[in-house]
Design an enzyme around this catalytic site. Structure first.
Site, PDB file in Angstrom:
ATOM      1  CB  THR A   1      -8.915   4.610   1.253  1.00  0.00           C
ATOM      2  OG1 THR A   1      -8.353   4.161   2.382  1.00  0.00           O
ATOM      3  CG2 THR A   1      -7.419   5.888   1.669  1.00  0.00           C
TER       4      THR A   1
ATOM      5  CE  LYS B   1      -4.998   0.184   3.114  1.00  0.00           C
ATOM      6  NZ  LYS B   1      -5.564  -0.095   1.774  1.00  0.00           N
TER       7      LYS B   1
ATOM      8  CG  ASP C   1      -6.676  -4.294  -1.331  1.00  0.00           C
ATOM      9  OD1 ASP C   1      -7.503  -4.516  -0.793  1.00  0.00           O
ATOM     10  OD2 ASP C   1      -7.627  -3.729  -2.749  1.00  0.00           O
TER      11      ASP C   1
ATOM     12  CG  PHE D   1      -2.694   1.412   9.675  1.00  0.00           C
ATOM     13  CD1 PHE D   1      -2.177   2.260   9.077  1.00  0.00           C
ATOM     14  CD2 PHE D   1      -3.734   0.263   9.029  1.00  0.00           C
ATOM     15  CE1 PHE D   1      -1.643   1.632   8.190  1.00  0.00           C
ATOM     16  CE2 PHE D   1      -3.681   0.196   7.801  1.00  0.00           C
ATOM     17  CZ  PHE D   1      -2.460   0.620   6.977  1.00  0.00           C
ATOM     18  N   GLY D   2      -3.354  -1.265  12.548  1.00  0.00           N
ATOM     19  CA  GLY D   2      -3.157  -2.261  11.570  1.00  0.00           C
ATOM     20  C   GLY D   2      -1.913  -3.265  12.617  1.00  0.00           C
TER      21      GLY D   2
ATOM     22  CG  ASP E   1       1.817  -0.352  11.107  1.00  0.00           C
ATOM     23  OD1 ASP E   1       2.154  -1.570  10.017  1.00  0.00           O
ATOM     24  OD2 ASP E   1       1.601   0.636  10.797  1.00  0.00           O
TER      25      ASP E   1
ATOM     26  CE  LYS F   1       3.636   1.177   7.237  1.00  0.00           C
ATOM     27  NZ  LYS F   1       2.221   1.209   7.904  1.00  0.00           N
TER      28      LYS F   1
ATOM     29  CG  HIS G   1       4.431  -3.152   2.764  1.00  0.00           C
ATOM     30  ND1 HIS G   1       3.978  -2.682   3.803  1.00  0.00           N
ATOM     31  CD2 HIS G   1       2.728  -3.183   2.536  1.00  0.00           C
ATOM     32  CE1 HIS G   1       3.259  -2.555   4.326  1.00  0.00           C
ATOM     33  NE2 HIS G   1       1.811  -2.418   3.468  1.00  0.00           N
TER      34      HIS G   1
HETATM   35  P1  IMP Z   1      -6.083  -3.789   3.192  1.00  0.00           P
HETATM   36  O1  IMP Z   1      -4.926  -3.621   2.073  1.00  0.00           O
HETATM   37  O2  IMP Z   1      -7.254  -2.487   3.859  1.00  0.00           O
HETATM   38  O3  IMP Z   1      -7.181  -4.619   2.848  1.00  0.00           O
HETATM   39  O4  IMP Z   1      -5.401  -3.917   4.536  1.00  0.00           O
HETATM   40  C1  IMP Z   1      -5.794  -5.461   4.793  1.00  0.00           C
HETATM   41  C2  IMP Z   1      -6.060  -5.862   6.590  1.00  0.00           C
HETATM   42  O5  IMP Z   1      -3.947  -5.468   6.407  1.00  0.00           O
HETATM   43  C3  IMP Z   1      -6.679  -4.855   7.863  1.00  0.00           C
HETATM   44  O6  IMP Z   1      -6.702  -4.727   8.516  1.00  0.00           O
HETATM   45  C4  IMP Z   1      -5.058  -3.554   7.556  1.00  0.00           C
HETATM   46  O7  IMP Z   1      -5.176  -3.422   8.864  1.00  0.00           O
HETATM   47  C5  IMP Z   1      -4.219  -4.314   7.546  1.00  0.00           C
HETATM   48  N1  IMP Z   1      -2.471  -3.416   6.753  1.00  0.00           N
HETATM   49  C6  IMP Z   1      -2.557  -3.426   5.883  1.00  0.00           C
HETATM   50  N2  IMP Z   1      -1.600  -2.630   5.275  1.00  0.00           N
HETATM   51  C7  IMP Z   1      -0.871  -2.053   6.468  1.00  0.00           C
HETATM   52  C8  IMP Z   1       0.411  -1.784   6.934  1.00  0.00           C
HETATM   53  O8  IMP Z   1       1.501  -0.939   6.179  1.00  0.00           O
HETATM   54  N3  IMP Z   1       0.251  -1.967   8.895  1.00  0.00           N
HETATM   55  C9  IMP Z   1      -0.517  -2.906   9.077  1.00  0.00           C
HETATM   56  N4  IMP Z   1      -1.592  -3.140   8.689  1.00  0.00           N
HETATM   57  C10 IMP Z   1      -2.108  -3.268   7.497  1.00  0.00           C
END
Ligand code: IMP
Length: 192
Positions: A14, A19, A73, A150-151, A153, A173, A178
């Site tokens: 990653t 993450k 993922d 991030f993302g 959250d 968290k 998840h």
């Molecule tokens: P991926 O698993 O990195 O492909 O995640 C897909 C999208 O979901 C990305 O834009 C991440 O920022 C968001 N994402 C994945 N896991 C989380 C999390 O735990 N919290 C918030 N956003 C997440």
């Protein structure tokens, strides 16, 4: 090499440091050290199922390094939007982001959503990736809350919590997320 690593060190492909930090702490609870392989850019396929995406990424990462490899993922599934963005979470985050999702959810009373995580593991000893799933139900908040993580959250509040992921420390968290759940499943397998 595979025997040397088994149960002791997990190689996580990653480039997402958040993450990595979440996973590292969960795995360390089980006595497993985690190394971040950030230069293995595992190709992400398009599929309706995040488990298929995780499996394909694990196979792609494995082809590149020939080492026991872990990928993860995740996706956010919003019930009233027919589970959008789901497997397209990454694209949606990069394009419309949290503000765009909040806009789509304006005046929508049913705010139920869930976060799913799939950890996929592949090593020279097995032929197909082994997957571990984690899922948390919750809701999309009316506004962004919190600066941590991030993302998505700041807009996801897990059930039975009064805070969004964005208002939680990594430890908080990791008590309920998840990702914590999928990595705990992987840890038990990897130790065993
Ligand atoms: P991926 O698993 O990195 O492909 O995640 C897909 C999208 O979901 C990305 O834009 C991440 O920022 C968001 N994402 C994945 N896991 C989380 C999390 O735990 N919290 C918030 N956003 C997440």
């Amino acid at each position: 090499m595979t025997r040397l690593l088994k149960g002791r060190i997990a190689l996580l492909a990653t480039s997402n440091v958040h993450k990595f930090n979440e996973a590292r702490r969960i795995l360390s609870e089980h006595g497993i050290a985690t190394a971040m392989l950030k230069n293995i850019r595992a190709v992400e396929i398009q599929d309706d199922d995040i488990e298929n995406i995780a499996k394909a990424r694990a196979m792609n990462a494995f082809e590149k390094c020939r080492l026991p490899i872990v990928v993860e993922d995740a996706g956010l599934f919003i019930r009233k939007l027919a589970n959008f963005p789901g497997p397209y979470s990454s694209y949606v985050y990069r394009t419309i982001g949290n503000d765009g999702l909040l806009k789509l959810m304006e005046n929508v009373p049913d705010r139920r959503a869930c976060f799913r995580s799939v950890v996929a593991f592949l090593s020279p000893m097995i032929h197909t990736p082994i997957c571990f799933n984690g899922e948390v139900e919750g809701r999309i908040t009316e506004e962004k809350l919190g600066q941590q993580g991030f993302g998505f959250d700041p807009i996801f509040e897990p059930s039975h919590s009064s805070k969004t992921y964005g208002q939680m420390t990594v430890e908080e968290k990791n008590q309920l997320s998840h990702r914590a759940s999928s990595f705990r499943g992987f840890a038990k397998f990897y130790k065993g």
